[in-house]
Scaffold this active site. Structure first.
Site, mmCIF file in Angstrom:
data_model
loop_
_atom_site.group_PDB
_atom_site.id
_atom_site.type_symbol
_atom_site.label_atom_id
_atom_site.label_comp_id
_atom_site.label_asym_id
_atom_site.label_seq_id
_atom_site.Cartn_x
_atom_site.Cartn_y
_atom_site.Cartn_z
ATOM 1 N N PHE A 112 0.850 -0.932 -0.121
ATOM 2 C CA PHE A 112 0.057 0.067 -0.074
ATOM 3 C C PHE A 112 0.870 1.383 0.023
ATOM 4 C CE2 PHE A 112 -2.391 3.492 1.246
ATOM 5 C CZ PHE A 112 -3.855 3.346 0.770
ATOM 6 N N ASP A 172 9.349 2.996 1.537
ATOM 7 C CA ASP A 172 8.158 3.747 2.023
ATOM 8 C C ASP A 172 7.959 3.639 3.520
ATOM 9 O OD1 ASP A 172 5.667 4.937 2.506
ATOM 10 O OD2 ASP A 172 4.758 3.873 0.764
ATOM 11 N N LYS A 198 2.270 10.845 7.812
ATOM 12 C CA LYS A 198 1.637 10.533 9.202
ATOM 13 C C LYS A 198 2.178 11.245 10.236
ATOM 14 C CE LYS A 198 -0.292 6.387 7.176
ATOM 15 N NZ LYS A 198 -1.590 6.152 7.144
HETATM 16 N N1 PMP Z 1 2.473 4.702 2.179
HETATM 17 C C1 PMP Z 1 2.056 3.781 3.375
HETATM 18 C C2 PMP Z 1 2.972 2.806 3.672
HETATM 19 C C3 PMP Z 1 0.590 4.052 4.087
HETATM 20 O O1 PMP Z 1 0.565 3.342 5.061
HETATM 21 C C4 PMP Z 1 0.106 5.059 3.669
HETATM 22 C C5 PMP Z 1 -1.141 5.237 4.290
HETATM 23 N N2 PMP Z 1 -1.724 4.386 5.025
HETATM 24 C C6 PMP Z 1 0.382 5.731 2.428
HETATM 25 C C7 PMP Z 1 1.340 5.838 1.618
HETATM 26 C C8 PMP Z 1 -0.452 6.813 1.764
HETATM 27 O O2 PMP Z 1 -0.554 7.969 2.898
HETATM 28 P P1 PMP Z 1 -1.845 9.064 2.750
HETATM 29 O O3 PMP Z 1 -3.024 8.289 3.208
HETATM 30 O O4 PMP Z 1 -1.363 10.057 3.720
HETATM 31 O O5 PMP Z 1 -1.737 9.468 1.245
#
Ligand code: PMP
Length: 952
Positions: free
Chosen positions: A590, A676, A705
């Site tokens: 994700f 990521d 986050k």
């Molecule tokens: N990368 C990872 C590993 C995530 O867990 C998330 C959100 N859960 C995102 C990207 C996307 O972040 P956002 O919802 O702030 O766009």
């Protein structure tokens, strides 16, 4: 107590329909399943003679058995129907009264102690007084609760539309009838201008107008042209022409037959509300016995009769033309205490559509804007603008509260108990100035507490109906109004320990004082919010701090506002820096939901509906180094993007050494490694960044986050200096990738405070220690409970995986789906049913233990356990005890269910001795559907489950 309620068919058509409706079966199907209703109707019509039959005299058409209110009070009733429709009753009231008397006698013979008169049966014969003098049992017209409900409906629609009643001209049509007169008396103190509308001049009407200081009119069109709110309660019906209403009007139609002409709204700029309805308590059956009313909605004259029976009060309550205001309040308060709900808005017998309200509000907003413009113009013309202290010019606008009736007091000053938050008092104080003939829509209040009452409804209407529909029904979508540290609070003041922590954005907990102070200081210093193409000191400082703590080779920083934006930045950088197009990612990953990051999010459910996605993206199995090596050998990929732990995918931890090896393979194929860390970063896994566990140094790293300290949206992409220069290091390229809000002052102030807090409060080590405590505790529970498959994760990023429901139970569920509609409407419903254990655990932890968790969206069998890094030792113990209790209890009931289903399928009889024994340490909550103590919802630590107990 037993009660009776007398009704009549509303029209010639319904009367005809009732001829085929033996025993009320047809009406019970009404409002339920449309196909079943149609086929039943067809069956009845074809089976029975279509020729008109003589309807019998009075007959029982339905029974309301086993009614239990939310206080536990009980009652049962019967509906008696007289064979005349409204027109026939009005034409020959004496004949109708004989039927009503006959019904009353039948009810008395059955043992009823009170009879309520529904709609037309209540308006004849002097409001039931005639009957009361002769009947062997108590009689009520139910009009008091009807008035109460109609006014509640009116206050509700005012709240939904921000209409300030105090500023509005209100016409009450149908005086001096008892309902209209009583409503007018209450409204006199609440509205800007009151117009009374009578059919002809009578002494009573004139007296009432004088008493209330209201204008008395005899011409309905004239009254409609001068009012914004119309409350109508005549006994003749059909007297309001929709076309004559002013744009922006609200009509509350309390009459039966209805006063507004037509069977549907013809205009979108007027709201038509069916007044006087209430919803029966949740504890009562919701299927209908009335044509046109369903999902538990009933006319409040029936409601009043039910309430009196629930109260064991066999007394004549609402008789005569002068209803007593005290008694109206009293019955309303009693009804609310029993769980009757007046907040649902219906229009022409159907629950009001969200878009009906939305369209109306647009019209109202437009009118408000026009009015303000006119006010501004006249102010300017009069040259009366005022200069304020700091030099701004202010126009003379009057701020008005959204609705001024929420002070919880009745007109007599008594506090009301047992009322839903939306319920309005009848005579509540109303703020604002008395106005003229025009309506006034106020600006809604913006404090969290004030907004919370309508929040779920507005979320459902404007943001996401499904979330509220599913979660609301199962009581796991809460409205939180406050957050502090590791806890959140709902509007009722109940506290919940937060194990979701913003899906990783609340590593410091809620409203951490250091972050709050940093943001407040930036505000106090009037730091420029955004100043693009210039230097922002806070952004520069944060970039330096990030580079300080990031892996060795990461030196350059790009600021964005969310996780997905940092991934976009990373993917674009990889392409421009390498000149390659391919993007390699992992199955089950994700990385976000914008088009680029979605293209590397290995979840077909998220991707498929939006294709075609970014080309040349390819997925390999997470944790599979051979597959990675094979893919990289093509040397077509700009980058391999990977999460250190797949959090959204169900907290999947790769094999030991995977990241390190992946780094080597990337280097060998000159492919950039993007790690990521949006969710794993900022201390979550027990290192500042998860790559540190393996000593990995990615070429690009994404963060978001918790970088915002739990308060501000911010993301950062960190990369190697040489990559940045290669991509953007010229006058032509330096601004190729930018973001308007990226690196805003408040977000960067929060980021600086977040990093400082992480270090100074030693939260990374805390994550390691509390994570270990949780992991050990959960592993122990897992080892003992068949319901659970495994626990995994690192630091405070943990996932508890449940075993799917046994096939027997899933199959049983499927069989229960009689028409297969669930399968039609919900794809992959088997998967959903399989996930019931984790959903159940989530719901139970929330409502029984005050512990807030979520299941992983991509893998709903996994319960995510991801608290703030500030969670304490004792809190972890509490969580472990609660999870043990919920899981062992569910495991036990699953086994019983499984045994019963299997045995009954085999045709065998299940004996109690065949059921698995209840583990000794669990405490089944017999009959406790309610929650625990509100003040202290997190249960005190219990003994954790003894190893191996009770499951043999
Ligand atoms: N990368 C990872 C590993 C995530 O867990 C998330 C959100 N859960 C995102 C990207 C996307 O972040 P956002 O919802 O702030 O766009």
């Amino acid at each position: 107590m037993r009660f009776a309620f007398v009704v009549h068919p509303l029209s010639e058509q319904t009367k005809a329909l009732l001829q085929w409706d033996e025993g009320g079966n047809l009406r019970r199907r009404w409002g339920g399943d449309l196909m079943e209703f149609c086929s039943y109707l067809h069956h009845q019509i074809t089976q029975r003679s279509i020729a008109k039959q003589q309807l019998p005299s009075v007959r029982v058409i339905d029974e309301l058995l086993g009614l239990v209110s939310s206080t536990g009070a009980t009652a049962e009733g019967r509906l008696y129907e007289i064979p005349l429709d409204a027109e026939e009753i009005l034409a020959d009231p004496v004949h109708a009264m004989d039927y009503v008397a006959e019904a009353t006698q039948m009810a008395a013979d059955w043992g009823a102690e009170i009879v309520g008169l529904g709609s037309m049966t209540g308006v004849i014969g002097g409001q039931g007084t005639w009957l009361a003098e002769r009947a062997p049992i108590a009689v009520t017209t139910g009009n008091s609760l009807t008035v109460y409900a109609a006014l509640q409906n009116l206050h509700q629609v005012c709240a939904e539309t921000d209409l300030d009643l105090k500023q509005a001209a209100v016409a009450v049509v149908g005086v001096p009838g008892s309902i209209a007169a009583a409503a007018a008396k209450v409204l006199a103190g609440q509205c800007g201008k009151l117009l009374l509308v009578a059919r002809r001049p009578t002494a009573r009407a004139e007296e009432l107008a004088e008493q209330l200081g209201a204008e008395l009119l005899f011409d309905i069109p004239h009254a409609l042209a001068r009012s914004t709110v119309v409350l109508s309660a005549t006994s003749t019906g059909n007297c309001i022409d929709q076309h004559l209403l002013r744009s922006g009007s609200i009509v509350v139609d309390v009459a039966v037959p209805t006063d507004v002409r037509g069977s549907a709204a013809l205009r979108h700029d007027v709201l038509f509300i069916t007044g006087g309805l209430s919803r029966v308590p949740e504890t009562m059956p919701l299927d209908s016995m009335f044509l046109g009313f369903h999902h538990g909605m009933i006319p409040s004259c029936l409601g009043e009769t039910m309430v009196l029976a629930l109260e064991q009060r066999a007394e004549c309550y609402s008789l005569g033309r002068n209803l007593d205001a005290e008694k109206i309040n009293h019955i309303g308060t009693l009804a609310a205490g029993h769980g009757f709900d007046f907040s649902r808005l219906y229009s022409f017998g159907q629950q009001i559509e969200p878009s009906t309200l939305i369209q109306y509000r647009k019209v109202a907003a437009q009118r408000r804007r026009k009015r303000l413009k006119t006010a501004d113009k006249s102010t300017a013309n009069g040259n009366r603008s005022e200069a304020t202290a700091n030099g701004h010019t202010s126009s003379r606008r009057v701020e008005r509260p959204a609705n001024g009736h929420a002070n919880g007091k009745l007109g007599n000053g008594k506090a009301v108990s047992g009322r839903s938050p939306e319920q309005q008092p009848l005579g509540g104080a109303v703020n604002g100035q008395a106005g003229g003939d025009g309506e006034q829509h106020g600006m809604p209040s913006t404090t969290v507490a004030a907004l919370s009452a309508r929040a779920a409804r507005l979320h459902e209407r404007y943001i996401n109906p499904v979330l509220i529909g599913v979660g609301g029904k199962n009581n796991f979508t809460k409205t939180f109004v406050r957050g502090e540290g590791n806890y959140v609070w709902d509007a009722a003041g109940r506290r919940y320990l937060d194990l979701v922590a913003g899906f990783g954005s609340l590593n410091l907990g809620h409203n951490h004082p250091r972050v709050v102070a940093a943001i407040t200081a930036a505000l106090a210093a009037q730091a420029p919010g955004f100043a693009q193409a210039s230097v922002n000191p806070l952004a520069a400082a944060l970039a330096e701090r990030l580079a300080d703590i990031a892996p060795r080779n990461l030196e350059m920083v790009f600021f964005a506002n969310s996780g997905t934006e940092t991934v976009e930045a990373a993917l674009k950088l990889a392409r421009i820096a390498t000149g390659r197009a391919g993007l390699l990612h992992c199955e089950g990953s994700f990385h976000g939901k914008s088009l680029g990051s979605l293209s590397v999010t290995g979840n077909p459910n998220y991707q498929k509906p939006f294709g075609p996605l970014v080309p040349e993206c390819k997925a390999v199995r997470f944790g599979d180094l051979e597959a990675l090596e094979r893919a990289l050998a093509s040397r077509q990929f700009a980058a391999f993007i990977v999460e250190p732990i797949q959090a959204e995918g169900g907290v999947i931890v790769p094999p030991e050494g995977y990241l390190r090896e992946a780094q080597e393979l990337c280097r060998a194929s000159e492919t950039l490694l993007i790690v990521d860390e949006v969710q794993t970063g900022m201390g979550r896994t027990g290192e500042t960044f998860a790559v540190e566990h393996d000593g990995v140094e990615p070429d690009i790293m994404t963060l978001a986050k918790s970088l915002g300290g739990g308060l501000m949206p911010i993301g950062a992409m960190l990369c190697r200096r040489d990559l940045w220069h290669h991509a953007y290091g010229t006058l032509q390229t330096f601004a190729l990738h930018t973001s308007t809000f990226g690196g805003g002052s408040l977000a960067c102030a929060a980021g600086l405070a977040a990093i400082a807090t992480l270090e100074e409060e030693n939260l990374v080590q805390q994550a390691r220690e509390r994570g270990q405590q949780l992991l050990e505790g959960l592993s122990k529970i897992c080892a003992e409970c068949d319901l659970l498959r495994e626990v995994r994760g690192r630091g405070l990023l943990l996932g508890l995986e449940f075993n799917p429901l046994p096939d027997t139970i899933v199959a049983h569920w499927r069989q229960m789906q009689s028409q297969g509609m669930g399968y039609f409407l919900v794809p992959q419903i088997d998967k959903l049913v399989e996930s019931v254990p984790s959903m159940y655990a989530m719901q139970n932890l929330l409502n029984e233990f005050g512990i807030y968790t979520q299941v992983a969206r991509s893998n709903p069998l996994v319960l995510r356990i991801q608290p703030p890094l500030t969670i304490t030792h004792d809190e972890v113990d509490t969580v472990l005890a609660a999870i043990a209790e919920v899981c062992f209890e569910l495991d036990h009931s699953n086994k019983i269910f499984d045994t019963i289903v299997v045995k009954s399928t085999l045709g065998e009889h299940t004996r109690a001795s065949e059921l698995p024994p209840l583990p000794a340490h669990t405490h089944p909550r017999k009959g406790s559907s309610g929650s625990r103590d509100h003040a202290e919802p997190v249960s005190a630590p219990r003994e954790s489950a003894p190893k191996g107990s009770g499951r043999e």
